[in-house]
Design an enzyme around this catalytic site. Structure first.
Site, PDB file in Angstrom:
ATOM      1  N   LYS A 139       4.147 -38.220  -6.797  1.00  0.00           N
ATOM      2  CA  LYS A 139       3.998 -37.079  -7.711  1.00  0.00           C
ATOM      3  C   LYS A 139       4.768 -37.371  -8.984  1.00  0.00           C
ATOM      4  CE  LYS A 139       1.966 -33.155  -7.859  1.00  0.00           C
ATOM      5  NZ  LYS A 139       0.605 -32.932  -7.316  1.00  0.00           N
ATOM      6  N   PRO A 169      -4.772 -34.896 -12.429  1.00  0.00           N
ATOM      7  CA  PRO A 169      -4.450 -33.508 -12.797  1.00  0.00           C
ATOM      8  C   PRO A 169      -3.605 -32.792 -11.750  1.00  0.00           C
ATOM      9  CG  PRO A 169      -6.766 -33.700 -12.122  1.00  0.00           C
ATOM     10  CD  PRO A 169      -6.189 -35.078 -12.111  1.00  0.00           C
ATOM     11  N   ASP A 170      -2.893 -31.805 -12.189  1.00  0.00           N
ATOM     12  CA  ASP A 170      -2.203 -30.854 -11.317  1.00  0.00           C
ATOM     13  C   ASP A 170      -1.847 -29.645 -12.188  1.00  0.00           C
ATOM     14  OD1 ASP A 170      -1.158 -30.482  -8.538  1.00  0.00           O
ATOM     15  OD2 ASP A 170       0.676 -30.096  -9.608  1.00  0.00           O
ATOM     16  N   ALA A 191      -7.304 -19.275  -4.048  1.00  0.00           N
ATOM     17  CA  ALA A 191      -6.664 -18.902  -5.317  1.00  0.00           C
ATOM     18  C   ALA A 191      -5.343 -19.655  -5.427  1.00  0.00           C
ATOM     19  CB  ALA A 191      -6.473 -17.386  -5.367  1.00  0.00           C
ATOM     20  N   VAL A 235     -13.235 -24.156  -7.205  1.00  0.00           N
ATOM     21  CA  VAL A 235     -13.531 -24.428  -5.794  1.00  0.00           C
ATOM     22  C   VAL A 235     -14.184 -23.212  -5.134  1.00  0.00           C
ATOM     23  CG1 VAL A 235     -12.557 -25.016  -3.540  1.00  0.00           C
ATOM     24  CG2 VAL A 235     -11.641 -26.090  -5.604  1.00  0.00           C
ATOM     25  N   GLY A 236     -13.548 -22.036  -5.286  1.00  0.00           N
ATOM     26  CA  GLY A 236     -14.046 -20.827  -4.627  1.00  0.00           C
ATOM     27  C   GLY A 236     -15.486 -20.505  -5.025  1.00  0.00           C
ATOM     28  N   ARG A 281       2.524 -32.613 -12.530  1.00  0.00           N
ATOM     29  CA  ARG A 281       2.783 -31.174 -12.650  1.00  0.00           C
ATOM     30  C   ARG A 281       3.729 -30.951 -13.827  1.00  0.00           C
ATOM     31  NH1 ARG A 281       3.437 -27.173  -7.647  1.00  0.00           N
ATOM     32  NH2 ARG A 281       1.353 -28.029  -7.448  1.00  0.00           N
ATOM     33  N   ASP A 296     -11.553 -11.917  -7.304  1.00  0.00           N
ATOM     34  CA  ASP A 296     -10.829 -12.773  -8.244  1.00  0.00           C
ATOM     35  C   ASP A 296     -10.066 -11.856  -9.189  1.00  0.00           C
ATOM     36  OD1 ASP A 296     -11.245 -15.989  -9.182  1.00  0.00           O
ATOM     37  OD2 ASP A 296     -10.282 -14.627 -10.634  1.00  0.00           O
ATOM     38  N   GLY A 319     -10.495 -15.789  -4.697  1.00  0.00           N
ATOM     39  CA  GLY A 319     -10.514 -16.729  -5.817  1.00  0.00           C
ATOM     40  C   GLY A 319     -11.885 -17.359  -5.949  1.00  0.00           C
TER      41      GLY A 319
HETATM   42  P1  NAD Z   1      -9.148 -22.294 -10.393  1.00  0.00           P
HETATM   43  O1  NAD Z   1      -8.012 -22.001 -11.311  1.00  0.00           O
HETATM   44  O2  NAD Z   1     -10.434 -22.813 -10.957  1.00  0.00           O
HETATM   45  O3  NAD Z   1      -9.496 -20.985  -9.520  1.00  0.00           O
HETATM   46  C1  NAD Z   1      -8.524 -20.163  -8.974  1.00  0.00           C
HETATM   47  C2  NAD Z   1      -9.033 -18.741  -9.126  1.00  0.00           C
HETATM   48  O4  NAD Z   1      -8.167 -17.867  -8.405  1.00  0.00           O
HETATM   49  C3  NAD Z   1      -9.022 -18.257 -10.582  1.00  0.00           C
HETATM   50  O5  NAD Z   1     -10.321 -17.800 -10.931  1.00  0.00           O
HETATM   51  C4  NAD Z   1      -7.993 -17.122 -10.598  1.00  0.00           C
HETATM   52  O6  NAD Z   1      -8.351 -16.062 -11.472  1.00  0.00           O
HETATM   53  C5  NAD Z   1      -8.036 -16.682  -9.154  1.00  0.00           C
HETATM   54  N1  NAD Z   1      -6.840 -15.972  -8.687  1.00  0.00           N
HETATM   55  C6  NAD Z   1      -5.553 -16.268  -8.909  1.00  0.00           C
HETATM   56  N2  NAD Z   1      -4.748 -15.420  -8.246  1.00  0.00           N
HETATM   57  C7  NAD Z   1      -5.552 -14.566  -7.589  1.00  0.00           C
HETATM   58  C8  NAD Z   1      -5.327 -13.472  -6.712  1.00  0.00           C
HETATM   59  N3  NAD Z   1      -4.099 -13.077  -6.389  1.00  0.00           N
HETATM   60  N4  NAD Z   1      -6.405 -12.814  -6.207  1.00  0.00           N
HETATM   61  C9  NAD Z   1      -7.648 -13.219  -6.521  1.00  0.00           C
HETATM   62  N5  NAD Z   1      -7.928 -14.242  -7.344  1.00  0.00           N
HETATM   63  C10 NAD Z   1      -6.894 -14.912  -7.860  1.00  0.00           C
HETATM   64  O7  NAD Z   1      -8.546 -23.313  -9.308  1.00  0.00           O
HETATM   65  P2  NAD Z   1      -9.372 -24.227  -8.302  1.00  0.00           P
HETATM   66  O8  NAD Z   1      -9.501 -25.592  -8.877  1.00  0.00           O
HETATM   67  O9  NAD Z   1     -10.576 -23.484  -7.848  1.00  0.00           O
HETATM   68  O10 NAD Z   1      -8.335 -24.348  -7.102  1.00  0.00           O
HETATM   69  C11 NAD Z   1      -8.136 -23.261  -6.203  1.00  0.00           C
HETATM   70  C12 NAD Z   1      -7.022 -23.628  -5.243  1.00  0.00           C
HETATM   71  O11 NAD Z   1      -7.376 -24.798  -4.515  1.00  0.00           O
HETATM   72  C13 NAD Z   1      -5.694 -23.949  -5.910  1.00  0.00           C
HETATM   73  O12 NAD Z   1      -4.642 -23.513  -5.079  1.00  0.00           O
HETATM   74  C14 NAD Z   1      -5.703 -25.454  -5.987  1.00  0.00           C
HETATM   75  O13 NAD Z   1      -4.384 -25.978  -6.020  1.00  0.00           O
HETATM   76  C15 NAD Z   1      -6.392 -25.806  -4.683  1.00  0.00           C
HETATM   77  N6  NAD Z   1      -7.044 -27.115  -4.694  1.00  0.00           N
HETATM   78  C16 NAD Z   1      -8.009 -27.376  -5.616  1.00  0.00           C
HETATM   79  C17 NAD Z   1      -8.639 -28.629  -5.613  1.00  0.00           C
HETATM   80  C18 NAD Z   1      -9.731 -28.951  -6.606  1.00  0.00           C
HETATM   81  O14 NAD Z   1     -10.473 -29.905  -6.353  1.00  0.00           O
HETATM   82  N7  NAD Z   1      -9.882 -28.193  -7.684  1.00  0.00           N
HETATM   83  C19 NAD Z   1      -8.278 -29.597  -4.662  1.00  0.00           C
HETATM   84  C20 NAD Z   1      -7.302 -29.281  -3.718  1.00  0.00           C
HETATM   85  C21 NAD Z   1      -6.686 -28.033  -3.741  1.00  0.00           C
END
Ligand code: NAD
Length: 366
Positions: free
Chosen positions: A106, A139-140, A258, A204-205, A70, A223, A200
């Site tokens: 970490k 990554p983080d 998100a 992932v979403g 991070r 989003d 979001g």
């Molecule tokens: P990402 O940045 O690709 O997507 C996050 C989305 O949330 C973005 O499109 C952003 O515009 C949106 N967003 C932010 N604040 C918002 C709000 N208040 N209202 C609506 N939308 C909002 O990130 P990601 O990789 O999809 O990860 C999503 C979450 O899952 C994060 O908290 C991340 O730490 C967690 N996570 C991800 C992974 C992974 O494999 N990528 C693994 C474990 C945990």
């Protein structure tokens, strides 16, 4: 182990080691800060040419520590150390619950306007290299694939995350399995026809929406990036909701994907869903919000259980060189279900149950 032992080459480093049976050795002003924190195995602070990085290994009881890097503008070193320890411990719990033979760690970089970013990631890379496989990183928040290539230049113990494994896809698959387990506990046979709100629609979403649409769910999506939300909605036949309204939208299940901290006391009081399960890390703003959620009778799959898909794939790749066995990520749903059952039986918030289960597994693993 003594102070400064194993410092990254050419850097000004301290190593602090604390085990229950061992005296701590440390120089500098950090000792009191460190000793105030919960038990951990190892903490290193590396400094070189304006770069400061902290590497924390919380536990290797179940296997080599895993945790991303991070980079953040911490107010001071104490804040960076506290964050590294908190996040490292969370990784230990996540590994134990995902039944991955790995532990928690970490790395954090203290960001500032004059930071030589390349040097900072090299510094972390050298520290990881010196740990010789005791710590795997990746990554983080604040770390890109380009940053990780700097780390990879000096150590093989890093996952860049842009390889053949779809890590975000694995995370979405684990959340889907957890949502299914949650639906069953709510007396809902299937996701088909359920109204599910996804906050979001990023990596992932967006993938989760595609899986849910294929399962026949009726989706509400939001989003901050409205164009992205609209694109995902078109692809999945979803309804777009304003970003500030999605958390409290009337729905069967809420899937926060998100940022963390979205469920504070006020948000929990205003929820109009029957259950919560998403990928976003640290969704609950504090313990009180989790307690309130539990008192309101809204079960929540802890995010560190539901979002373990990427960890399972990444750690399995690191430890065996292969992807996990088929069904391994989907098995997250069984853990989620067991935690929800125990939460109900013991009348305790699922988060507390999950942490207790993780401690049991750690004790058994030791
Ligand atoms: P990402 O940045 O690709 O997507 C996050 C989305 O949330 C973005 O499109 C952003 O515009 C949106 N967003 C932010 N604040 C918002 C709000 N208040 N209202 C609506 N939308 C909002 O990130 P990601 O990789 O999809 O990860 C999503 C979450 O899952 C994060 O908290 C991340 O730490 C967690 N996570 C991800 C992974 C992974 O494999 N990528 C693994 C474990 C945990």
């Amino acid at each position: 182990m003594g102070v400064g032992e194993g410092a990254a080459k050419g850097s000004d480093s301290f190593r602090i080691v604390k085990r229950p049976s061992m005296n701590s050795g440390v120089t500098g002003v950090t000792m009191a800060l460190v000793l105030d924190h919960a038990d951990f195995e190892q903490l290193q602070i590396h400094r070189r040419a304006g770069c400061t990085a902290v590497v924390a290994i919380h536990s290797t009881a179940l296997g080599p520590a895993h945790g991303g890097i991070r980079r953040s503008g911490y107010p001071d070193l104490a804040a960076a150390i506290a964050d590294a320890l908190r996040l490292g411990e969370a990784m230990t719990m996540k590994c134990a619950l995902a039944e991955v033979a790995a532990g928690g760690g970490k790395a954090v970089i203290l960001d500032h306007p004059d930071l030589d970013r390349r040097q900072a990631y090299r510094l972390v890379g050298e520290a990881v290299a010196q740990l010789g496989g005791r710590f795997f990183t990746g990554p983080d928040v604040g770390t890109t694939a380009d940053d990780l290539r700097e780390v990879a230049a000096v150590t093989p113990h890093v996952a860049i995350g842009d390889g053949e494994d779809d890590l975000a896809g694995a995370t979405a698959e684990g959340v889907l399995a957890s949502l299914r387990a949650l639906a069953v506990r709510l007396g809902l046979a299937d996701l088909r026809g359920l109204r599910i709100a996804v906050q979001g629609t990023g990596a992932v979403g967006g993938r989760l929406c595609a899986l849910l649409a294929a399962a026949g769910a009726r989706l509400l999506v939001a989003d901050r990036d409205e164009a992205l939300a609209a694109r995902v909605a078109r692809a999945c036949g979803a309804e777009v909701v304003p970003a500030d309204a999605i958390v409290t939208a009337a729905c069967d299940l809420l899937a926060p994907c998100a940022l963390g901290g979205v469920l504070d006391g006020a948000a929990v009081a205003a929820l109009r869903c029957r259950g919560v399960c998403g990928a976003a890390n640290n969704v609950l703003a504090d313990e009180a919000a989790g307690l309130l959620l539990h008192r309101r009778g809204i079960p929540m799959v802890p995010d560190f259980v539901a979002s373990a898909g990427a960890l399972i794939v990444g750690a399995t790749r690191n430890l065996t060189g292969r992807p996990p066995a088929p069904g391994r990520v989907a098995a997250i749903g069984e853990t989620a279900g067991a935690i929800l059952d125990r939460s109900r039986a013991e009348d305790r918030p699922p988060r507390q149950v999950a942490l207790a289960l993780a401690q049991e597994r750690l004790a058994a693993g030791r």
